[in-house]
Design a protein around this motif. Structure first.
Motif, PDB file in Angstrom:
ATOM      1  N   GLY A   1     -40.636 -25.211  45.083  1.00 50.58           N
ATOM      2  CA  GLY A   1     -39.359 -25.914  45.030  1.00 50.58           C
ATOM      3  C   GLY A   1     -38.324 -25.311  45.967  1.00 50.58           C
ATOM      4  O   GLY A   1     -37.606 -26.030  46.675  1.00 50.58           O
ATOM      5  N   GLY A   2     -38.240 -23.986  45.990  1.00 52.61           N
ATOM      6  CA  GLY A   2     -37.286 -23.329  46.870  1.00 52.61           C
ATOM      7  C   GLY A   2     -37.609 -23.551  48.333  1.00 52.61           C
ATOM      8  O   GLY A   2     -36.708 -23.774  49.152  1.00 52.61           O
ATOM      9  N   GLN A   3     -38.893 -23.517  48.676  1.00 54.03           N
ATOM     10  CA  GLN A   3     -39.299 -23.765  50.059  1.00 54.03           C
ATOM     11  C   GLN A   3     -38.988 -25.196  50.477  1.00 54.03           C
ATOM     12  O   GLN A   3     -38.521 -25.454  51.595  1.00 54.03           O
ATOM     13  N   GLN A   4     -39.243 -26.142  49.591  1.00 54.21           N
ATOM     14  CA  GLN A   4     -38.935 -27.540  49.897  1.00 54.21           C
ATOM     15  C   GLN A   4     -37.441 -27.734  50.150  1.00 54.21           C
ATOM     16  O   GLN A   4     -37.046 -28.439  51.082  1.00 54.21           O
ATOM     17  N   GLN A   5     -36.622 -27.085  49.343  1.00 52.07           N
ATOM     18  CA  GLN A   5     -35.182 -27.244  49.520  1.00 52.07           C
ATOM     19  C   GLN A   5     -34.714 -26.619  50.832  1.00 52.07           C
ATOM     20  O   GLN A   5     -33.834 -27.144  51.505  1.00 52.07           O
ATOM     21  N   ARG A   6     -35.341 -25.529  51.220  1.00 55.45           N
ATOM     22  CA  ARG A   6     -35.003 -24.922  52.518  1.00 55.45           C
ATOM     23  C   ARG A   6     -35.342 -25.874  53.659  1.00 55.45           C
ATOM     24  O   ARG A   6     -34.604 -25.984  54.633  1.00 55.45           O
ATOM     25  N   VAL A   7     -36.504 -26.554  53.533  1.00 53.96           N
ATOM     26  CA  VAL A   7     -36.922 -27.491  54.575  1.00 53.96           C
ATOM     27  C   VAL A   7     -35.920 -28.635  54.701  1.00 53.96           C
ATOM     28  O   VAL A   7     -35.556 -29.037  55.821  1.00 53.96           O
ATOM     29  N   PHE A   8     -35.451 -29.138  53.578  1.00 52.12           N
ATOM     30  CA  PHE A   8     -34.492 -30.246  53.661  1.00 52.12           C
ATOM     31  C   PHE A   8     -33.130 -29.787  54.161  1.00 52.12           C
ATOM     32  O   PHE A   8     -32.394 -30.567  54.782  1.00 52.12           O
TER      33      PHE A   8
ATOM     34  N   GLY B   1     -34.277 -25.790  40.295  1.00 49.80           N
ATOM     35  CA  GLY B   1     -35.688 -25.514  40.526  1.00 49.80           C
ATOM     36  C   GLY B   1     -35.964 -24.647  41.727  1.00 49.80           C
ATOM     37  O   GLY B   1     -37.073 -24.670  42.267  1.00 49.80           O
ATOM     38  N   VAL B   2     -34.956 -23.854  42.139  1.00 51.11           N
ATOM     39  CA  VAL B   2     -35.068 -23.040  43.344  1.00 51.11           C
ATOM     40  C   VAL B   2     -35.101 -21.562  42.960  1.00 51.11           C
ATOM     41  O   VAL B   2     -34.365 -21.134  42.071  1.00 51.11           O
ATOM     42  N   ASP B   3     -35.932 -20.782  43.629  1.00 49.21           N
ATOM     43  CA  ASP B   3     -36.010 -19.349  43.355  1.00 49.21           C
ATOM     44  C   ASP B   3     -34.768 -18.629  43.860  1.00 49.21           C
ATOM     45  O   ASP B   3     -34.020 -19.162  44.701  1.00 49.21           O
ATOM     46  N   VAL B   4     -34.548 -17.429  43.377  1.00 47.07           N
ATOM     47  CA  VAL B   4     -33.332 -16.676  43.695  1.00 47.07           C
ATOM     48  C   VAL B   4     -33.203 -16.418  45.192  1.00 47.07           C
ATOM     49  O   VAL B   4     -32.117 -16.566  45.768  1.00 47.07           O
ATOM     50  N   SER B   5     -34.305 -16.065  45.844  1.00 47.06           N
ATOM     51  CA  SER B   5     -34.271 -15.772  47.276  1.00 47.06           C
ATOM     52  C   SER B   5     -33.859 -16.998  48.086  1.00 47.06           C
ATOM     53  O   SER B   5     -33.030 -16.905  49.002  1.00 47.06           O
ATOM     54  N   SER B   6     -34.416 -18.164  47.734  1.00 49.62           N
ATOM     55  CA  SER B   6     -34.063 -19.402  48.446  1.00 49.62           C
ATOM     56  C   SER B   6     -32.601 -19.762  48.201  1.00 49.62           C
ATOM     57  O   SER B   6     -31.896 -20.188  49.120  1.00 49.62           O
TER      58      SER B   6
END
Length: 249
Positions: free
Chosen positions: A141-148, A168-173
């Motif tokens: 989820g965090g990776q997907q949000q970074r992509v968008f 739904g995003v991890d702390v790092s993202s």
């Protein structure tokens, strides 16, 4: 002279026959990171989508960069809620970001080397360059949000709208996204974010829009995070906020 990039006057919006936004008027200055907060069902996402003309308004005026949305759409980037996106669609991370370059191309022009290099740069900025060839559905989820977010960056817009980007995003993202949003504002861009976690509002935003169908408060975090202001929006939930450790500046 104050440079207002968003001016809203007496905005009323209905959603599925119910009035979700009532008589909101405000203006947002250039270079601000603004959070839209309020309880569940307060009309936060509806308000944001009405600014983008994704849903119609009943009455009122919305000016973006002094013009109607249709005239400035290329200068506005939008990151929708993750639940609104079809993550099963067969597209690579790089191709998803390349879509952000389309508004900058001429009619029927296809992205070329220059656009691919720019898309890769945007992916690198959000820490996702190594995932360029992955299918977007394979990401967390965090990776997907970074992509968008990278797709929005690829558009090189003046104003960025994000709807619940940290769900739904991890702390790092989340930390990466916040850092980038702050960098955008320091460069003169304007960022509007629908947000639900009040405990982080003081760290994330310059200003807050507090909604509960109508505008309850608008100003700096310190101005909006007053007990009497927050209490008018959350009423019965106010004691719960105190128990959750949401402090007032």
């Amino acid at each position: 002279m104050i440079d207002s990039v968003i001016i809203i006057e007496d905005l009323h919006v209905s959603y599925y026959g119910n009035e979700a936004v009532k008589g909101v008027s405000l203006s947002v200055e250039r270079g601000k990171l603004v959070g839209i907060i309020g309880p569940n069902g307060a009309g936060k996402s509806t308000f944001l989508k009405s600014m983008l003309h994704l849903i119609p308004s009943d009455k009122g005026s919305i000016k973006i960069l002094g013009k109607n949305m249709k005239e400035v759409r290329k200068k506005v980037a939008y990151v929708p809620q993750r639940s609104d996106i079809d993550w099963d669609f067969p597209i690579t991370v790089l191709d998803a970001v390349l879509i952000g370059t389309y508004p900058l191309l001429r009619l029927f022009q296809r992205p070329k080397k220059k656009q691919r290099e720019w898309a890769l740069h945007c992916l690198e900025r959000v820490g996702m360059k190594d995932f360029a060839r992955r299918q977007i559905g394979e990401l967390s989820g965090g990776q997907q949000q970074r992509v968008f977010l990278a797709r929005a960056l690829a558009q090189n817009a003046e104003i960025f709208f994000l709807d619940e980007p940290f769900v739904g995003v991890d702390v790092s993202s989340e930390e990466t996204i916040v850092q980038i949003l702050k960098e955008l504002c320091r460069s003169g861009k304007t960022v509007i974010v629908v947000h639900h976690d009040l405990s982080k509002a003081n760290d994330y935003f310059d200003q807050l829009i507090l909604l509960n169908k109508e505008l309850i408060g608008f100003g700096t975090v310190a101005e909006v995070f007053q007990p009497e202001v927050i209490g008018r929006a959350y009423s019965s939930q106010f004691n719960w906020l105190n128990e959750m450790g949401v402090s007032m500046p």
